[in-house]
Design a protein around this motif. Structure first.
Motif, mmCIF file in Angstrom:
data_model
loop_
_atom_site.group_PDB
_atom_site.id
_atom_site.type_symbol
_atom_site.label_atom_id
_atom_site.label_comp_id
_atom_site.label_asym_id
_atom_site.label_seq_id
_atom_site.Cartn_x
_atom_site.Cartn_y
_atom_site.Cartn_z
ATOM 1 N N TYR A 57 39.101 -25.575 53.186
ATOM 2 C CA TYR A 57 38.951 -25.434 54.638
ATOM 3 C C TYR A 57 38.686 -26.788 55.303
ATOM 4 O O TYR A 57 38.195 -26.849 56.430
ATOM 5 C CB TYR A 57 37.822 -24.449 54.940
ATOM 6 N N PRO A 191 24.208 -21.812 64.662
ATOM 7 C CA PRO A 191 24.941 -20.733 63.991
ATOM 8 C C PRO A 191 24.448 -20.560 62.556
ATOM 9 O O PRO A 191 24.365 -21.526 61.802
ATOM 10 C CB PRO A 191 26.391 -21.214 64.032
ATOM 11 N N HIS A 217 21.052 -15.469 68.032
ATOM 12 C CA HIS A 217 22.511 -15.528 67.957
ATOM 13 C C HIS A 217 22.965 -16.940 68.312
ATOM 14 O O HIS A 217 22.283 -17.640 69.060
ATOM 15 C CB HIS A 217 23.128 -14.510 68.910
ATOM 16 N N PRO A 218 24.104 -17.395 67.740
ATOM 17 C CA PRO A 218 25.034 -16.657 66.875
ATOM 18 C C PRO A 218 24.540 -16.574 65.434
ATOM 19 O O PRO A 218 24.219 -17.591 64.819
ATOM 20 C CB PRO A 218 26.309 -17.488 66.960
ATOM 21 N N SER A 220 25.186 -14.204 61.652
ATOM 22 C CA SER A 220 26.109 -13.289 60.976
ATOM 23 C C SER A 220 25.537 -12.910 59.622
ATOM 24 O O SER A 220 24.813 -13.690 58.996
ATOM 25 C CB SER A 220 27.482 -13.946 60.773
ATOM 26 N N THR A 246 35.812 -19.611 56.182
ATOM 27 C CA THR A 246 36.431 -18.913 57.317
ATOM 28 C C THR A 246 35.474 -18.842 58.497
ATOM 29 O O THR A 246 35.857 -19.096 59.638
ATOM 30 C CB THR A 246 36.856 -17.489 56.889
ATOM 31 N N TRP A 247 34.211 -18.485 58.214
ATOM 32 C CA TRP A 247 33.189 -18.378 59.267
ATOM 33 C C TRP A 247 33.003 -19.717 59.984
ATOM 34 O O TRP A 247 32.890 -19.775 61.210
ATOM 35 C CB TRP A 247 31.882 -17.908 58.637
ATOM 36 N N GLN A 249 35.031 -22.062 60.606
ATOM 37 C CA GLN A 249 36.111 -22.494 61.486
ATOM 38 C C GLN A 249 35.805 -22.236 62.956
ATOM 39 O O GLN A 249 36.289 -22.941 63.846
ATOM 40 C CB GLN A 249 37.421 -21.781 61.107
ATOM 41 N N ARG A 250 34.985 -21.220 63.217
ATOM 42 C CA ARG A 250 34.659 -20.873 64.602
ATOM 43 C C ARG A 250 33.762 -21.915 65.260
ATOM 44 O O ARG A 250 33.725 -22.043 66.482
ATOM 45 C CB ARG A 250 33.988 -19.498 64.652
ATOM 46 N N TYR A 251 33.041 -22.666 64.439
ATOM 47 C CA TYR A 251 32.046 -23.595 64.979
ATOM 48 C C TYR A 251 32.412 -25.059 64.780
ATOM 49 O O TYR A 251 31.657 -25.950 65.169
ATOM 50 C CB TYR A 251 30.686 -23.304 64.348
ATOM 51 N N VAL A 253 35.471 -27.656 65.570
ATOM 52 C CA VAL A 253 36.751 -27.887 66.233
ATOM 53 C C VAL A 253 37.499 -28.975 65.486
ATOM 54 O O VAL A 253 37.034 -30.106 65.363
ATOM 55 C CB VAL A 253 36.545 -28.321 67.702
#
Length: 411
Positions: A57, A191, A217-218, A220, A246-247, A249-251, A253
């Motif tokens: 990743y 996160p 939050h955020p 998970s 995978t998780w 990737q949201r945080y 850029v």
């Protein structure tokens, strides 16, 4: 994926044994640091599997042994909880200075608690992931509770933890009660991903619940069904690594990769000889590729070889041609497998008369056709397989023009 060794000094001058795992192209987009479990080392299979999964990743992952463990210098009694946190900060500072500032911390078991505390002290850390982390740092003292009374009397005693002998002292024992982890989690505000097995017999699933409830939050949670605490089944640790990747990737850029300019040609390739062995970047309109050579001939094996791409081109063209022909004929061709091998053969082997060549390029093409086809249809498709454009190009004599482009001089 490539790996190399580091020696990192901690705040007390002890040398920590560490390794960096790199993505296939050796150019990490981000850096992560992995903290192993209590009394474990960075060579635990779960640590390796999660670290290596994260390289897929775009992460460069630093895994290291805490003070007094594995191949790191120092005594085990220096590896109390605050010492673990200090080691994490030392590794973070070293990687920031010598490579790139880390942005993700990953911790297993007590290492999970340590990365939460370290993340609260490091502004550069953007996200935290834990696996089987305890909600209370004091939780681990049950592992050496049989020696705590003796510590009070003797000051230092040898204890058996998980079948291995370690020396502990009063400072080591008392340090585990100094950290209010739930309160630190409340103020973390970064996160947070929690992963835990509901069948974990070492650190119960209720620990994940407590941490989750304390966190903002955020946040998970992902359950690791049927996994043991150490993730001894490689499927569990590889799954955990892929979920974290995978998780994340949201945080994180991704910086846009520089795309090679084809200069109005169909494709372009670039090899930076000063930095690479044979790794060549290729741009074909909207598609980026990497070509390389095997390690045995001096390459890094980061991508297919030029002849691999030649085979792939012939495979793709053959499969597509068969699809179009069968659809036009309305035949029930459902799947196509094309197997290609390339080699050099002598003209004598092939019983070819040639005054110019003693050896020629030889391609073996094998087809597997899936569908409700009769023998005559299969035979015709076999003939059509030799009529695809790339096949014809390779079979015919090609002509080339090589032009030297002068370097532009900036004034």
């Amino acid at each position: 994926m490539k790996r190399f060794k580091l020696n990192i000094p901690n705040s007390k001058g002890r040398i920590l044994n560490a390794h960096i795992e790199l993505p296939a192209n050796q150019k990490p987009k981000f850096y992560a640091i992995f903290a192993h479990c209590f009394t474990c080392t960075s060579s635990l299979s779960a640590v390796k599997n999660i670290s290596r999964s994260l390289t897929n990743y775009g992460f460069g992952v630093v895994r290291f042994d805490f003070t007094g463990l594995g191949r790191s210098e120092g005594e085990f009694q220096e590896s109390h909880f605050s010492g673990n946190v200090a080691d994490l900060i030392a590794v973070n500072n070293y990687i920031s200075t010598n490579y790139q500032t880390p942005s993700l911390l990953v911790g297993h078991s007590l290492g999970g608690a340590a990365v939460i505390v370290a993340a609260s002290k490091l502004s550069n850390i953007k996200a935290v992931a834990t696996v089987g982390a305890p909600a209370d740092v004091h939780h681990v003292t049950h592992l050496f509770s049989h020696g705590i009374n003796e510590v009070e009397k003797k000051g230092e005693v040898a204890v058996n933890i998980g079948g291995r002998p370690f020396k502990i002292n009063k400072d080591f024992v008392e340090d585990f009660s100094k950290t209010d982890l739930p309160n630190i989690v409340k103020t973390l505000k970064k996160p947070l991903l929690l992963m835990h097995s509901p069948t974990d017999k070492v650190v119960g699933i209720n620990n994940a619940e407590k941490i989750y409830q304390s966190a903002h939050h955020p946040k998970s949670f992902v359950t690791l069904d049927n996994a043991d605490h150490l993730l001894m089944n490689s499927k569990d640790s590889l799954y955990a690594g892929n979920i974290i990747g995978t998780w994340a990737q949201r945080y994180f850029v991704k910086e846009e990769e520089l795309v090679l300019d084809t200069n109005d040609e169909q494709s372009v390739g670039h090899l930076n000889i000063t930095e690479e062995n044979f790794t060549t970047k290729i741009q074909i309109k909207n598609h980026s590729l990497i070509a390389d050579e095997p390690i045995k001939v001096g390459g890094d094996d980061f991508g297919p070889t030029p002849y691999d791409y030649l085979n792939a081109s012939l495979i793709a063209c053959t499969a597509m041609t068969l699809k179009m022909y069968a659809q036009r004929k309305k035949w029930d061709l459902q799947e196509v497998f094309v197997y290609i091998s390339h080699s050099k053969k002598t003209t004598e082997e092939l019983q070819i008369k040639s005054e110019k060549f003693t050896s020629v390029d030889f391609f073996t093409k094998k087809l597997k056709l899936i569908g409700n086809l009769d023998d005559s249809q299969k035979k015709r498709l076999q003939e059509i397989a030799s009529k695809c454009p790339v096949h014809k190009t390779l079979a015919n004599k090609a002509y080339f023009e090589t032009v030297l482009i002068e370097n532009e001089i900036n004034v």
